[in-house]
Design a protein around this motif. Sequence first.
Motif, PDB file in Angstrom:
ATOM      1  N   VAL A  55       0.905  -1.117  -0.064  1.00 19.71           N
ATOM      2  CA  VAL A  55       0.103   0.104  -0.052  1.00 19.71           C
ATOM      3  C   VAL A  55       0.909   1.303   0.047  1.00 19.71           C
ATOM      4  O   VAL A  55       1.685   1.276   0.675  1.00 19.71           O
ATOM      5  N   ARG A  56       0.582   1.948  -0.835  1.00 19.35           N
ATOM      6  CA  ARG A  56       1.226   3.462  -0.901  1.00 19.35           C
ATOM      7  C   ARG A  56       0.118   4.680  -0.546  1.00 19.35           C
ATOM      8  O   ARG A  56      -0.967   4.605  -0.951  1.00 19.35           O
ATOM      9  N   PHE A  57       0.736   5.766  -0.085  1.00 19.73           N
ATOM     10  CA  PHE A  57      -0.148   6.951   0.037  1.00 19.73           C
ATOM     11  C   PHE A  57      -0.010   7.512  -1.123  1.00 19.73           C
ATOM     12  O   PHE A  57       1.157   7.737  -1.800  1.00 19.73           O
ATOM     13  N   ALA A  58      -1.035   8.377  -1.800  1.00 25.94           N
ATOM     14  CA  ALA A  58      -0.866   9.255  -2.796  1.00 25.94           C
ATOM     15  C   ALA A  58      -1.897  10.368  -2.958  1.00 25.94           C
ATOM     16  O   ALA A  58      -2.880  10.093  -1.959  1.00 25.94           O
ATOM     17  N   GLU A  59      -1.879  11.440  -3.309  1.00 22.41           N
ATOM     18  CA  GLU A  59      -2.758  12.480  -3.376  1.00 22.41           C
ATOM     19  C   GLU A  59      -3.600  12.206  -4.656  1.00 22.41           C
ATOM     20  O   GLU A  59      -3.102  12.398  -5.763  1.00 22.41           O
ATOM     21  N   VAL A  60      -4.893  11.848  -4.568  1.00 30.32           N
ATOM     22  CA  VAL A  60      -5.653  11.451  -5.575  1.00 30.32           C
ATOM     23  C   VAL A  60      -6.952  12.301  -5.725  1.00 30.32           C
ATOM     24  O   VAL A  60      -7.750  12.535  -4.439  1.00 30.32           O
ATOM     25  N   ASN A  61      -7.036  12.868  -6.874  1.00 33.18           N
ATOM     26  CA  ASN A  61      -8.194  13.715  -6.697  1.00 33.18           C
ATOM     27  C   ASN A  61      -8.512  14.751  -5.630  1.00 33.18           C
ATOM     28  O   ASN A  61      -9.633  14.909  -5.182  1.00 33.18           O
ATOM     29  N   GLY A  62      -7.217  15.367  -5.364  1.00 33.44           N
ATOM     30  CA  GLY A  62      -7.251  16.231  -4.400  1.00 33.44           C
ATOM     31  C   GLY A  62      -7.415  16.012  -2.964  1.00 33.44           C
ATOM     32  O   GLY A  62      -7.440  16.894  -1.900  1.00 33.44           O
ATOM     33  N   GLY A  63      -7.299  14.723  -2.833  1.00 27.87           N
ATOM     34  CA  GLY A  63      -7.070  14.225  -1.120  1.00 27.87           C
ATOM     35  C   GLY A  63      -6.119  13.238  -1.056  1.00 27.87           C
ATOM     36  O   GLY A  63      -5.977  12.232  -2.295  1.00 27.87           O
ATOM     37  N   PRO A  64      -6.104  12.574   0.014  1.00 26.88           N
ATOM     38  CA  PRO A  64      -4.943  11.499   0.348  1.00 26.88           C
ATOM     39  C   PRO A  64      -6.057  10.220   0.089  1.00 26.88           C
ATOM     40  O   PRO A  64      -7.066  10.149   0.272  1.00 26.88           O
ATOM     41  N   ALA A  65      -5.164   9.002  -0.588  1.00 25.96           N
ATOM     42  CA  ALA A  65      -5.711   7.860  -1.060  1.00 25.96           C
ATOM     43  C   ALA A  65      -4.815   6.692  -0.647  1.00 25.96           C
ATOM     44  O   ALA A  65      -3.688   7.114  -0.487  1.00 25.96           O
ATOM     45  N   LEU A  66      -5.364   5.678  -0.613  1.00 24.17           N
ATOM     46  CA  LEU A  66      -4.365   4.619  -0.327  1.00 24.17           C
ATOM     47  C   LEU A  66      -4.509   3.732  -1.571  1.00 24.17           C
ATOM     48  O   LEU A  66      -5.533   3.339  -2.273  1.00 24.17           O
ATOM     49  N   VAL A  67      -3.466   3.649  -2.182  1.00 24.03           N
ATOM     50  CA  VAL A  67      -3.403   2.890  -3.356  1.00 24.03           C
ATOM     51  C   VAL A  67      -2.834   1.452  -3.393  1.00 24.03           C
ATOM     52  O   VAL A  67      -1.487   1.338  -2.681  1.00 24.03           O
ATOM     53  N   ALA A  68      -3.403   0.599  -3.749  1.00 22.81           N
ATOM     54  CA  ALA A  68      -2.948  -0.957  -3.319  1.00 22.81           C
ATOM     55  C   ALA A  68      -2.421  -1.278  -4.545  1.00 22.81           C
ATOM     56  O   ALA A  68      -2.561  -1.299  -5.627  1.00 22.81           O
ATOM     57  N   LEU A  69      -1.267  -2.236  -4.191  1.00 25.49           N
ATOM     58  CA  LEU A  69      -0.307  -2.626  -5.288  1.00 25.49           C
ATOM     59  C   LEU A  69      -0.128  -3.984  -5.132  1.00 25.49           C
ATOM     60  O   LEU A  69      -0.122  -4.536  -3.983  1.00 25.49           O
ATOM     61  N   VAL A  70      -0.256  -4.998  -6.286  1.00 28.79           N
ATOM     62  CA  VAL A  70      -0.139  -6.412  -6.328  1.00 28.79           C
ATOM     63  C   VAL A  70       1.222  -6.598  -7.205  1.00 28.79           C
ATOM     64  O   VAL A  70       1.116  -6.067  -8.565  1.00 28.79           O
ATOM     65  N   ASP A  71       2.205  -6.959  -6.765  1.00 32.74           N
ATOM     66  CA  ASP A  71       3.422  -7.355  -7.592  1.00 32.74           C
ATOM     67  C   ASP A  71       3.957  -5.909  -8.199  1.00 32.74           C
ATOM     68  O   ASP A  71       4.284  -6.032  -9.369  1.00 32.74           O
ATOM     69  N   GLY A  72       3.711  -4.876  -7.543  1.00 30.66           N
ATOM     70  CA  GLY A  72       4.197  -3.457  -7.889  1.00 30.66           C
ATOM     71  C   GLY A  72       3.127  -2.957  -8.975  1.00 30.66           C
ATOM     72  O   GLY A  72       3.650  -1.631  -9.383  1.00 30.66           O
ATOM     73  N   GLN A 123     -10.092   5.601  -1.020  1.00 28.45           N
ATOM     74  CA  GLN A 123     -10.427   6.831  -0.504  1.00 28.45           C
ATOM     75  C   GLN A 123     -11.676   7.082   0.012  1.00 28.45           C
ATOM     76  O   GLN A 123     -12.501   6.675  -0.081  1.00 28.45           O
ATOM     77  N   ILE A 124     -11.575   8.168   1.274  1.00 29.43           N
ATOM     78  CA  ILE A 124     -12.601   8.180   2.256  1.00 29.43           C
ATOM     79  C   ILE A 124     -13.137   9.834   1.996  1.00 29.43           C
ATOM     80  O   ILE A 124     -12.607  10.659   1.814  1.00 29.43           O
ATOM     81  N   ASP A 125     -14.587   9.998   2.187  1.00 29.01           N
ATOM     82  CA  ASP A 125     -15.259  11.236   2.297  1.00 29.01           C
ATOM     83  C   ASP A 125     -15.681  11.290   3.848  1.00 29.01           C
ATOM     84  O   ASP A 125     -15.885  10.394   4.488  1.00 29.01           O
ATOM     85  N   ILE A 126     -15.389  12.475   4.393  1.00 34.00           N
ATOM     86  CA  ILE A 126     -15.386  12.583   5.817  1.00 34.00           C
ATOM     87  C   ILE A 126     -16.851  13.713   6.076  1.00 34.00           C
ATOM     88  O   ILE A 126     -16.734  14.625   5.204  1.00 34.00           O
ATOM     89  N   ARG A 127     -17.410  13.261   7.155  1.00 32.95           N
ATOM     90  CA  ARG A 127     -18.439  14.459   7.551  1.00 32.95           C
ATOM     91  C   ARG A 127     -18.504  14.304   9.194  1.00 32.95           C
ATOM     92  O   ARG A 127     -18.494  13.194   9.736  1.00 32.95           O
ATOM     93  N   ASP A 128     -18.275  15.496   9.685  1.00 34.00           N
ATOM     94  CA  ASP A 128     -18.429  15.632  11.138  1.00 34.00           C
ATOM     95  C   ASP A 128     -17.347  14.794  11.800  1.00 34.00           C
ATOM     96  O   ASP A 128     -17.557  14.145  12.833  1.00 34.00           O
ATOM     97  N   GLY A 129     -16.013  14.631  11.176  1.00 36.91           N
ATOM     98  CA  GLY A 129     -15.001  14.156  11.929  1.00 36.91           C
ATOM     99  C   GLY A 129     -15.185  12.469  11.702  1.00 36.91           C
ATOM    100  O   GLY A 129     -14.036  11.891  12.143  1.00 36.91           O
ATOM    101  N   VAL A 160     -16.674   5.468   1.873  1.00 36.52           N
ATOM    102  CA  VAL A 160     -15.218   4.783   1.391  1.00 36.52           C
ATOM    103  C   VAL A 160     -15.534   4.455  -0.207  1.00 36.52           C
ATOM    104  O   VAL A 160     -16.520   3.880  -0.707  1.00 36.52           O
ATOM    105  N   TYR A 161     -14.842   5.115  -0.984  1.00 37.16           N
ATOM    106  CA  TYR A 161     -14.848   4.531  -2.529  1.00 37.16           C
ATOM    107  C   TYR A 161     -13.533   3.491  -2.569  1.00 37.16           C
ATOM    108  O   TYR A 161     -12.454   3.764  -2.240  1.00 37.16           O
ATOM    109  N   ILE A 162     -13.894   2.731  -3.497  1.00 42.26           N
ATOM    110  CA  ILE A 162     -13.057   1.623  -3.831  1.00 42.26           C
ATOM    111  C   ILE A 162     -13.088   1.330  -5.569  1.00 42.26           C
ATOM    112  O   ILE A 162     -13.960   1.165  -5.991  1.00 42.26           O
ATOM    113  N   LEU A 163     -11.741   2.035  -6.248  1.00 38.85           N
ATOM    114  CA  LEU A 163     -11.823   1.937  -7.524  1.00 38.85           C
ATOM    115  C   LEU A 163     -10.892   0.656  -7.905  1.00 38.85           C
ATOM    116  O   LEU A 163      -9.938   0.541  -7.611  1.00 38.85           O
ATOM    117  N   ARG A 164     -11.609  -0.387  -8.556  1.00 36.85           N
ATOM    118  CA  ARG A 164     -10.848  -1.484  -9.037  1.00 36.85           C
ATOM    119  C   ARG A 164     -11.042  -1.961 -10.533  1.00 36.85           C
ATOM    120  O   ARG A 164     -10.334  -2.861 -10.924  1.00 36.85           O
TER     121      ARG A 164
END
Length: 303
Positions: free
Chosen positions: A253-270, A277-283, A288-292
Amino acid sequence: MSWDGTVPTDILTDPTDLFEEHRPMLTGVAYRMLGRAADAEDVVQEAWLRWSADDRSEVREPRAFLVRITTRLAIDRLRQVQSRRESYVGPWLPEPIVTDFGPSVPDTAERALLSDSVSLALLVVLESLSPLERAVFVLREAFGFPFAEIAATLDRSEAAVRQLAGRARRHVDEGRPRYDVDPVQRRDLTERFLAAASSGDLEGLLTLLAPDVRLVGDSGGKSKAPLRVMETADKIGRFLVAISQGTDDSFGVRFAEVNGGPALVALVDGKVDSVFQIDIRDGRIACVYILRNPDKLQGLALD
């Protein structure tokens, strides 16, 4: 690639130099209109072909001329792809892009506006607008074009454009109420989300998830992901813990700025396998968005 940066303005006479000066903005307009980087690049390339072939002797404002071409091409393309999205397998999410506004956008307020205007949450809501409403919203809200210039771009009266802008803003506000989220808080919640999910800490996840949290997965039917929007913290928490337990040493897993916010980029064999990516309301985490969908991930450019 910077999606909204600008080249220092000089008096440029070469048509290629003039176009390249405005290319980042044109790409930004097209991406916000279409939600796919590949479609945006196709539109900008078509705009270049028209620009290079046209008689430019009467063009006094190259930026306005190029925005007009690009916007109209994007409207035409959007009308074509909307029918294809009706048959899309499962939920549809925009194609993720790595956002790096760089030193070209030094102002914090402007950076926040640009980040919000490419967020997954907003782009999903923009799908509910008509092509004309979306064009007006993008040009006005993301790029600050005056109504008179938007009217000329769309060949509509200024009064009609103002009505379109009002309708678009109401739809967006109804579909996605605005919340001010501190970027530091969003990064912190993303890190805690990763720690809890990867360690199988269901209780920890439940403290982060809002009771009415939603999970939206986009696979296009080409990889494993929920084919319907999931709801409730307990169901989503258990799902996230379950999928995290199925990983092996090839997974990273790597962190990256995706679409203007922090995201988790999952890698398999690189190779990029998925983006979280998550969207936040009231803390707390409201979505949760999952793009596959591999078609949407192949162009994701990580350093």
